[in-house]
Design a protein around this motif. Structure first.
Motif, short mmCIF file in Angstrom:
data_model
loop_
_atom_site.label_atom_id
_atom_site.label_comp_id
_atom_site.label_asym_id
_atom_site.label_seq_id
_atom_site.Cartn_x
_atom_site.Cartn_y
_atom_site.Cartn_z
N GLY A 2 0.82 -1.21 0.00
CA GLY A 2 0.00 0.00 0.00
C GLY A 2 0.85 1.26 0.00
O GLY A 2 0.53 2.23 0.67
N SER A 3 1.95 1.22 -0.76
CA SER A 3 2.86 2.36 -0.77
C SER A 3 3.10 2.87 -2.19
O SER A 3 2.88 2.16 -3.17
N LEU A 4 3.56 4.10 -2.25
CA LEU A 4 3.87 4.75 -3.51
C LEU A 4 5.23 5.41 -3.34
O LEU A 4 5.46 6.13 -2.36
N ASN A 5 6.14 5.15 -4.26
CA ASN A 5 7.48 5.71 -4.20
C ASN A 5 7.71 6.59 -5.42
O ASN A 5 7.58 6.12 -6.55
N MET A 6 8.01 7.85 -5.20
CA MET A 6 8.24 8.80 -6.27
C MET A 6 9.74 9.05 -6.38
O MET A 6 10.39 9.38 -5.39
N GLN A 7 10.27 8.87 -7.60
CA GLN A 7 11.69 9.12 -7.83
C GLN A 7 11.84 10.20 -8.88
O GLN A 7 11.18 10.15 -9.92
N LEU A 8 12.71 11.17 -8.60
CA LEU A 8 12.97 12.26 -9.52
C LEU A 8 14.45 12.32 -9.82
O LEU A 8 15.29 12.10 -8.94
N HIS A 9 14.76 12.63 -11.06
CA HIS A 9 16.15 12.81 -11.48
C HIS A 9 16.23 14.15 -12.19
O HIS A 9 15.53 14.39 -13.16
N MET A 10 17.11 15.02 -11.66
CA MET A 10 17.25 16.35 -12.23
C MET A 10 18.66 16.51 -12.77
O MET A 10 19.61 15.97 -12.21
N PRO A 11 18.77 17.27 -13.85
CA PRO A 11 20.11 17.51 -14.39
C PRO A 11 21.00 18.18 -13.34
O PRO A 11 20.55 19.01 -12.56
N ASN A 12 22.26 17.79 -13.31
CA ASN A 12 23.26 18.38 -12.42
C ASN A 12 22.95 18.19 -10.94
O ASN A 12 23.35 19.01 -10.12
N ARG A 13 22.22 17.14 -10.59
CA ARG A 13 21.92 16.83 -9.18
C ARG A 13 22.31 15.39 -8.92
O ARG A 13 21.96 14.50 -9.68
N LYS A 14 22.98 15.16 -7.81
CA LYS A 14 23.36 13.79 -7.46
C LYS A 14 22.27 13.09 -6.67
O LYS A 14 22.07 11.91 -6.80
N THR A 15 21.55 13.84 -5.86
CA THR A 15 20.53 13.23 -5.02
C THR A 15 19.20 13.12 -5.77
O THR A 15 18.88 13.95 -6.61
N HIS A 16 18.47 12.08 -5.49
CA HIS A 16 17.16 11.85 -6.10
C HIS A 16 16.06 11.84 -5.04
O HIS A 16 14.94 11.47 -5.32
N ASP A 17 16.41 12.26 -3.83
CA ASP A 17 15.47 12.25 -2.73
C ASP A 17 14.51 13.43 -2.85
O ASP A 17 14.94 14.58 -2.99
#
Length: 162
Positions: A51-66
């Motif tokens: 019952g969970s949802l995990n959102m992942q984002l990747h942005m240019p020039n960023r190391k973290t995806h949190d």
């Protein structure tokens, strides 16, 4: 007779799980497409068992995806992308957002407003009424995009000083 009912129930469950998986895949696909308007990539993983949802984002020039490390504007933009992705999967006569752009800078706000306006005018989307409440002005929205919109603007409240 019971054998037949069990078979029908099992078939319905199979179809339900297939439909649920397809909706989750489409949600992630729409989310990724919406994020791309800002040059981001990402996905949504839905775990139905937990019952969970995990959102992942990747942005240019960023190391973290949190998601927790995003600025207020980036977080607001990704939230609007998520909401529009959900809207793509369901029908509703009304779609409302309240103060969605409060923490956005002008650049994120302009892209978000364009995305919402374009989304509301898409031919493949069932017609709905969109109600967007914002304390910001709409000067960043080009006049050509305001065609067909009814804009109500309240006067700024009077401020009293002691």
């Amino acid at each position: 007779k019971q054998w037949y009912q069990r078979r029908v129930r099992a078939k319905r469950e199979d179809h339900y799980f297939i439909m649920r998986k397809n909706i989750s895949i489409r949600l992630s696909m729409f989310f990724s497409m919406n994020l791309s308007q800002r040059g981001y990539t990402g996905k949504i993983e839905v775990n139905h068992k937990e019952g969970s949802l995990n959102m992942q984002l990747h942005m240019p020039n960023r190391k973290t995806h949190d998601v927790k490390s995003l600025s207020g504007g980036e977080r607001s933009f990704s939230t609007v992308c998520f909401i529009c992705s959900l809207w793509s999967l369901m029908e509703s006569p009304f779609r409302c957002l309240d103060e969605f752009d409060v923490f956005m800078d002008l650049y994120n706000r302009r892209i978000t407003m364009k995305m919402l306006i374009d989304y509301s005018k898409r031919a493949d989307v069932r017609p709905s009424q969109y109600i967007l409440l914002t304390p910001q002005n709409l000067s960043s929205v080009p006049e050509k995009d305001k065609v067909g919109m009814k804009i109500l603007q309240l006067d700024a409240p009077a401020r009293f000083e002691d």
